[in-house]
Design a protein around this motif. Structure first.
Motif, PDB file in Angstrom:
ATOM      1  N   PRO A 127       6.272 -13.134  -9.036  1.00 27.03           N
ATOM      2  CA  PRO A 127       5.559 -12.753 -10.262  1.00 27.03           C
ATOM      3  C   PRO A 127       4.461 -13.733 -10.634  1.00 27.03           C
ATOM      4  O   PRO A 127       4.567 -14.931 -10.388  1.00 27.03           O
ATOM      5  N   ARG A 128       3.435 -13.194 -11.229  1.00 27.13           N
ATOM      6  CA  ARG A 128       2.334 -14.018 -11.742  1.00 27.13           C
ATOM      7  C   ARG A 128       2.462 -14.091 -13.254  1.00 27.13           C
ATOM      8  O   ARG A 128       2.692 -13.091 -13.909  1.00 27.13           O
ATOM      9  N   PHE A 129       2.310 -15.296 -13.762  1.00 28.67           N
ATOM     10  CA  PHE A 129       2.367 -15.493 -15.197  1.00 28.67           C
ATOM     11  C   PHE A 129       0.956 -15.681 -15.705  1.00 28.67           C
ATOM     12  O   PHE A 129       0.172 -16.416 -15.124  1.00 28.67           O
ATOM     13  N   ASP A 171      17.137  -7.612  11.885  1.00 28.11           N
ATOM     14  CA  ASP A 171      18.008  -7.303  10.753  1.00 28.11           C
ATOM     15  C   ASP A 171      18.858  -8.520  10.421  1.00 28.11           C
ATOM     16  O   ASP A 171      19.400  -9.173  11.312  1.00 28.11           O
ATOM     17  N   GLY A 172      18.948  -8.814   9.142  1.00 31.38           N
ATOM     18  CA  GLY A 172      19.726  -9.968   8.708  1.00 31.38           C
ATOM     19  C   GLY A 172      19.349 -10.342   7.292  1.00 31.38           C
ATOM     20  O   GLY A 172      18.573  -9.638   6.621  1.00 31.38           O
ATOM     21  N   PRO A 173      19.856 -11.456   6.818  1.00 34.74           N
ATOM     22  CA  PRO A 173      19.622 -11.854   5.428  1.00 34.74           C
ATOM     23  C   PRO A 173      18.147 -12.116   5.102  1.00 34.74           C
ATOM     24  O   PRO A 173      17.689 -11.766   4.022  1.00 34.74           O
ATOM     25  N   LEU A 174      17.399 -12.704   6.042  1.00 36.82           N
ATOM     26  CA  LEU A 174      15.984 -12.983   5.759  1.00 36.82           C
ATOM     27  C   LEU A 174      15.197 -11.683   5.632  1.00 36.82           C
ATOM     28  O   LEU A 174      14.370 -11.541   4.733  1.00 36.82           O
ATOM     29  N   ARG A 175      15.471 -10.750   6.501  1.00 35.80           N
ATOM     30  CA  ARG A 175      14.793  -9.440   6.408  1.00 35.80           C
ATOM     31  C   ARG A 175      15.172  -8.743   5.101  1.00 35.80           C
ATOM     32  O   ARG A 175      14.321  -8.158   4.432  1.00 35.80           O
ATOM     33  N   ASN A 176      16.454  -8.816   4.720  1.00 36.65           N
ATOM     34  CA  ASN A 176      16.897  -8.216   3.455  1.00 36.65           C
ATOM     35  C   ASN A 176      16.193  -8.863   2.266  1.00 36.65           C
ATOM     36  O   ASN A 176      15.806  -8.178   1.322  1.00 36.65           O
ATOM     37  N   LEU A 177      16.033 -10.178   2.319  1.00 35.98           N
ATOM     38  CA  LEU A 177      15.307 -10.872   1.257  1.00 35.98           C
ATOM     39  C   LEU A 177      13.861 -10.398   1.200  1.00 35.98           C
ATOM     40  O   LEU A 177      13.317 -10.159   0.122  1.00 35.98           O
ATOM     41  N   MET A 184      15.380  -6.152  -9.677  1.00 34.26           N
ATOM     42  CA  MET A 184      15.541  -7.184  -8.699  1.00 34.26           C
ATOM     43  C   MET A 184      16.720  -6.848  -7.803  1.00 34.26           C
ATOM     44  O   MET A 184      17.640  -6.166  -8.188  1.00 34.26           O
ATOM     45  N   GLY A 185      16.688  -7.432  -6.643  1.00 31.81           N
ATOM     46  CA  GLY A 185      17.721  -7.125  -5.680  1.00 31.81           C
ATOM     47  C   GLY A 185      18.909  -8.063  -5.726  1.00 31.81           C
ATOM     48  O   GLY A 185      18.978  -8.990  -6.516  1.00 31.81           O
ATOM     49  N   ALA A 208       9.408  -7.407  -1.251  1.00 32.77           N
ATOM     50  CA  ALA A 208       8.418  -6.331  -1.163  1.00 32.77           C
ATOM     51  C   ALA A 208       8.613  -5.334  -2.295  1.00 32.77           C
ATOM     52  O   ALA A 208       7.644  -4.881  -2.914  1.00 32.77           O
ATOM     53  N   SER A 209       9.867  -5.002  -2.609  1.00 31.64           N
ATOM     54  CA  SER A 209      10.106  -4.064  -3.710  1.00 31.64           C
ATOM     55  C   SER A 209       9.760  -4.705  -5.049  1.00 31.64           C
ATOM     56  O   SER A 209       9.369  -4.017  -5.982  1.00 31.64           O
ATOM     57  N   LEU A 210       9.869  -6.024  -5.144  1.00 32.01           N
ATOM     58  CA  LEU A 210       9.444  -6.737  -6.352  1.00 32.01           C
ATOM     59  C   LEU A 210       7.932  -6.580  -6.558  1.00 32.01           C
ATOM     60  O   LEU A 210       7.454  -6.515  -7.681  1.00 32.01           O
ATOM     61  N   ALA A 211       7.215  -6.481  -5.443  1.00 34.59           N
ATOM     62  CA  ALA A 211       5.762  -6.269  -5.492  1.00 34.59           C
ATOM     63  C   ALA A 211       5.405  -4.786  -5.527  1.00 34.59           C
ATOM     64  O   ALA A 211       4.237  -4.424  -5.398  1.00 34.59           O
ATOM     65  N   ASN A 212       6.429  -3.923  -5.681  1.00 35.39           N
ATOM     66  CA  ASN A 212       6.246  -2.467  -5.728  1.00 35.39           C
ATOM     67  C   ASN A 212       5.606  -1.914  -4.460  1.00 35.39           C
ATOM     68  O   ASN A 212       4.765  -1.016  -4.509  1.00 35.39           O
ATOM     69  N   GLU A 213       5.997  -2.476  -3.325  1.00 32.56           N
ATOM     70  CA  GLU A 213       5.505  -2.026  -2.031  1.00 32.56           C
ATOM     71  C   GLU A 213       6.695  -1.874  -1.087  1.00 32.56           C
ATOM     72  O   GLU A 213       7.780  -2.373  -1.364  1.00 32.56           O
ATOM     73  N   SER A 214       6.477  -1.208   0.039  1.00 30.70           N
ATOM     74  CA  SER A 214       7.518  -1.157   1.062  1.00 30.70           C
ATOM     75  C   SER A 214       7.297  -2.331   2.013  1.00 30.70           C
ATOM     76  O   SER A 214       6.211  -2.913   2.073  1.00 30.70           O
ATOM     77  N   LEU A 215       8.317  -2.675   2.758  1.00 29.58           N
ATOM     78  CA  LEU A 215       8.225  -3.822   3.663  1.00 29.58           C
ATOM     79  C   LEU A 215       7.163  -3.597   4.738  1.00 29.58           C
ATOM     80  O   LEU A 215       6.514  -4.555   5.174  1.00 29.58           O
TER      81      LEU A 215
END
Length: 141
Positions: free
Chosen positions: A115-117, A80-86, A1-2, A91-98
């Motif tokens: 995440p899906r439970f 560029d900013g906090p929303l883009r960083n989030l 996680m970031g 995207a990396s949490l989903a194992n993809e690039s932005l």
């Protein structure tokens, strides 16, 4: 996680992220007050699982929100900013690039990346195996 996903909700100072949290509160009818000492990922996960992991998944939508300009923003057009960083962290949490989510809106990225439970019921074989494991662990004590 970031880094942003692990930040406690009370410690978020970026106006853009605070506005996003307000939009999510409006869109999902979830208050962030109870998550002040929790990481942002917990609040975001609660938005898609309002009744907890066993209650089923509900997609984030802006249909019932009065105004949600950040949630309706296209990921590829974010500056560029906090929303883009989030969004990069999601995207990396989903194992993809932005870039994979460039044409999607922010709320769609949240729906895809969080995440899906699994709420699938255990089979009888799984229940027996879990009982054996539990018995073995209790014998160790």
């Amino acid at each position: 996680m970031g880094r942003l996903l692990e930040t406690k909700v009370a410690n978020i100072e970026a106006d853009e992220l605070l506005a996003l949290i307000r939009e999510l509160e409006d869109a999902c009818s979830i208050g962030s007050e109870g998550f002040a000492d929790s990481p942002l990922i917990h609040f975001l996960t609660q938005c898609v699982y309002p009744e907890g992991a066993t209650g089923g998944r509900a997609s984030i939508t802006t249909k019932f929100a009065a105004s949600a300009p950040l949630l309706e923003s296209r990921v590829g057009k974010l500056s560029d900013g906090p929303l883009r960083n989030l969004c990069v962290e999601l995207a990396s949490l989903a194992n993809e690039s932005l870039e994979f989510f460039g044409g999607s809106k922010v709320y769609m990225l949240l729906n895809k990346a969080l995440p899906r439970f699994s709420t699938a019921r255990q089979t009888e074989k799984q229940k027996r195996w879990d009982a054996v494991i539990h018995q073995r662990r209790s014998n160790r004590r």
